[in-house]
Design a protein around this motif. Structure first.
Motif: not given
Length: 743
Positions: A588-609
């Motif tokens: 997830l480092a900035p150098s991993s290939g991200w570009k400005e205005n790209d969409k990054a959809v995170f799957g987040v585990k918080r509580e529940g599903p």
């Protein structure tokens, strides 16, 4: 002038002729001291004495002649003739020839007055050999003497006339030049001569000709051509014509009426055709002809040249039509308002829209006075719109590589061949081209630095003297100066160092370089050629690997960041991104290939599903580190100076000024950092790189200048900016550092 009759030399005794020839050679050596060894003092004295003796004897002879003392006069005139025939004087010009002729004339008349007609006749014959056009003054001389002279002349002199087709040939009798043809009635002593005619484009002509008294020998010679005149017509005119790579002429004018049918038959407009260009003296056979004109496609032709022995008329060819080769350019620049010059000719200022210029490789230069330049060779494609978006950039002067050996001798070195090749690949700077002025400057610099005090400074690591650096930068209108100093050690080994100077401040950057290793040279140049980034992609979240769960955990969120705005929370565990499983924080480092205005959809585990959190990648300003071995700080100083001038928005300008200030701080130029950078930057208060960041750097400069009240005020304002950061929007907070300095 002296006769060309070769019988004259034969009439003289061989020993006398040899002595005279030797005297002629000696005097010719005296006449050209810059080309030949100077005659010995004795030889020079003998020749000078000979000339003086001639004048003295001639004057005495004339005095005796006027006194009617003919025997004494004959003695003096004989001495004059003997000096001439014995090689004691030289025929160096009309004056000497005139004196010898006068002596022979007066001696002949003296013999005549004594009744010796045969000796008088012999002297008149010698006189004509010396000066064939000699005229006796009929008003002062007895008619009988004149009659004898004319009889001798009729019995000894003929004439030669030479005409050639074509005229203008150089004529020679033996090795003696006559004139250019036609030659009419040229008087010559009787005898046989080798006539030679020379005219470029024709074979040399030679013939033995016999001149007889009282007769005019007429020669008419048709020269045989060995070359041909070529005739070319072009559309348009002003076309350079090259035969076998050599420029032979440029077409001009307009086609005369009598030749316009030639153009019409070739299908071209006679009004646009040039006058015929005549190219003389082309050898027979196959030749390559090339027609060139700026803004037109070069046109090659293969031609076979044949001789025309009968008429020798020019060989004509089909008219050559050149196709116009143009393209359009559209140029924008940062900053705008730069003058655009194509091959030195102004085309207007940026933004420049659809201007027509010549196609092909053109040098385009953008200049905005006081703000910078950009120049490069650009290939303009024909019949299309060529666009160029240029940022004005620094100009580099590479001064060269010089070696200091163990004996303290400094010389410019050619060990930088690999470096020179690498310099050609640089894209972030303009480069001053090497020329004679640069060579002269280098030689003067080496001479100055080779003095003992200069060598001592080099050994101490002082580099090039600051006044010479400024001289070079001003003279060659450069922003940066690069040189390599190679110092040889007593062990035989040596070290080489790149020195980089800037016009903005006196301290150099230094970097070790191994000129013999291509990889090391490339690495140094890559570091130099890097354009510092103003921003990079940013989501504003810091992640850390965790032993609990399946993925990295959010450990920090920047206020107002894309991640915070999207709903990520500290403690969220990232299990996927864009449907791919994430197991390590480095993914997830900035150098991993991200570009400005790209969409990054995170799957987040918080509580529940698992939650889905879409984040739009933003950008964060990036500040240059204060001290890093990865930078040439003089280069980035110039880069940020240009960026601050060419920024498209006030925010971009302010960020460039902050980086400019940090570069000045690196060199401890705190006054310039304040007055030329930080004090001009206008960033808003708030999180990340902001007004609090600027106030912190201002406080450091005031502190270094020992301006305590100003430093305290700046640090207090920085301490009151809780979300301001250094380095980037993810960087360390300013407030904590400012509070520590206030303590």
């Amino acid at each position: 002038m002296p006769s060309c009759d070769t019988s004259r030399a034969a009439a003289l005794p061989s020993g006398r002729a040899a002595r005279r020839a030797w005297a002629l050679l000696l005097l010719s050596l005296l006449a050209t001291p810059a080309l030949f060894p100077v005659a010995t003092a004795q030889e020079e004295e003998d020749l000078t004495a000979g000339l003086a003796e001639l004048d003295h004897r001639l004057a005495q002879g004339k005095a005796a002649f006027l006194s009617l003392n003919f025997p004494e006069a004959i003695g003096h005139f004989t001495a004059v003739v003997d000096l001439y025939e014995g090689g004691k004087v030289q025929d160096v010009g009309a004056d000497v020839v005139k004196k010898i002729a006068e002596a022979l004339d007066l001696r002949a008349r003296s013999y005549f007055n004594q009744g010796d007609r045969e000796r008088a006749r012999a002297d008149f014959q010698k006189l004509l050999k010396v000066k064939i056009d000699y005229q006796i003054d009929s008003k002062m001389v007895s008619p009988k003497v004149i009659e004898l002279f004319n009889d001798v002349k009729k019995a000894s002199v003929g004439s030669l006339s030479v005409a050639t087709d074509p005229p203008g040939a150089e004529a020679f009798l033996g090795e003696d030049p006559l004139d250019k043809t036609p030659i009419v009635g040229r008087a010559l002593m009787q005898g046989t001569y080798k006539l030679r005619l020379v005219l470029k484009g024709f074979e040399d002509y030679e013939e033995d000709v016999a001149v007889t008294p009282r007769t005019e020998l007429k020669k008419e010679v048709r020269l045989k051509p060995n070359r041909r005149i070529l005739q070319f017509v072009t559309q348009p005119n002003g076309v350079n014509v090259l035969v076998d790579g050599q420029l032979v002429g440029t077409t001009f004018g307009t086609l005369p009426p009598e030749q316009q049918s030639l153009a019409r038959d070739a299908g071209i407009d006679p009004a646009r055709a040039s006058a015929p260009l005549l190219v003389p003296n082309v050898t027979p056979g196959d030749h390559q002809v090339r027609f060139e004109k700026e803004c037109y496609e070069p046109t090659p032709r293969s031609v076979t040249v044949t001789l025309d022995v009968e008429r020798n008329a020019p060989q004509t060819f089909q008219p050559v039509v050149l196709k116009q080769d143009m393209g359009q350019i559209s140029i924008t620049s940062h900053p705008s308002g730069a003058e655009v010059l194509v091959n030195g000719r102004s085309q207007g200022t940026t933004p420049l829209q659809q201007t027509t210029v010549c196609a092909g490789e053109q040098e385009i230069r953008l200049v905005k006075k006081g703000e910078g330049t950009w120049f490069e060779k650009v290939r303009i494609k024909p019949d299309v719109l060529n666009t160029l978006d240029a940022r004005l950039r620094p100009t580099l002067l590479y001064l060269g590589t010089f070696r200091l050996d163990v004996w303290g001798r400094l010389n410019w070195s050619d060990e930088d061949a690999t470096l020179l090749e690498g310099l050609k690949t640089l894209r972030s700077v303009n480069q001053v081209r090497a020329n004679d002025d640069l060579k002269t400057f280098r030689e003067a610099l080496v001479k100055e630095m080779t003095r003992p005090e200069g060598v001592d400074e080099l050994k101490k690591g002082k580099g090039i003297p600051a006044p010479r650096v400024l001289d070079a930068l001003n003279k060659f209108q450069a922003d940066l100066l690069m040189a390599v100093l190679s110092i040889e050690e007593p062990s035989g080994k040596g070290t080489s160092t790149v020195w980089l100077y800037a016009a903005d401040q006196p301290a150099p950057d230094r970097a070790a370089i191994d000129l013999t290793h291509e990889e090391d040279v490339r690495a140094v140049l890559a570091r130099f050629d890097r354009v510092p980034e103003q921003s990079r992609p940013w989501v504003g979240a810091a992640f850390s690997d965790s032993l609990i769960g399946e993925g990295p955990v959010v450990v920090r969120l920047a206020k107002g960041s894309p991640a915070a705005s999207a709903g990520l929370l500290p403690g969220d565990q990232i299990v996927t991104m864009n449907s791919k499983k994430i197991s390590e924080a480095r993914s997830l480092a900035p150098s991993s290939g991200w570009k400005e205005n790209d969409k990054a959809v995170f799957g987040v585990k918080r509580e529940g599903p698992v939650l889905t959190v879409p984040v739009t990648v933003g950008s964060t300003p990036v500040l240059v580190p204060l001290n890093s071995p990865d930078y040439f700080y003089n280069k980035i100083l110039c880069d940020y100076r240009q960026m601050s001038r060419g920024a498209d928005t006030p925010l971009e300008r302010s960020l460039a000024l902050v980086n400019l200030g940090i570069a000045f701080m690196h060199f401890q130029s705190y006054d310039k950092a304040l007055t030329e950078a930080f004090n001009l930057a206008s960033l808003p208060a708030g999180p990340g790189i902001s007004r609090g960041t600027v106030r912190y750097y201002q406080g450091l400069c005031y502190q270094k200048k020992e301006l305590v009240p100003e430093a305290r005020t700046a640090f207090q304002e920085a301490a009151a900016s809780p979300d301001a950061t250094l380095e980037s929007n993810d960087g360390p907070p300013v407030a904590a550092r400012a509070r520590k300095l206030l303590q």
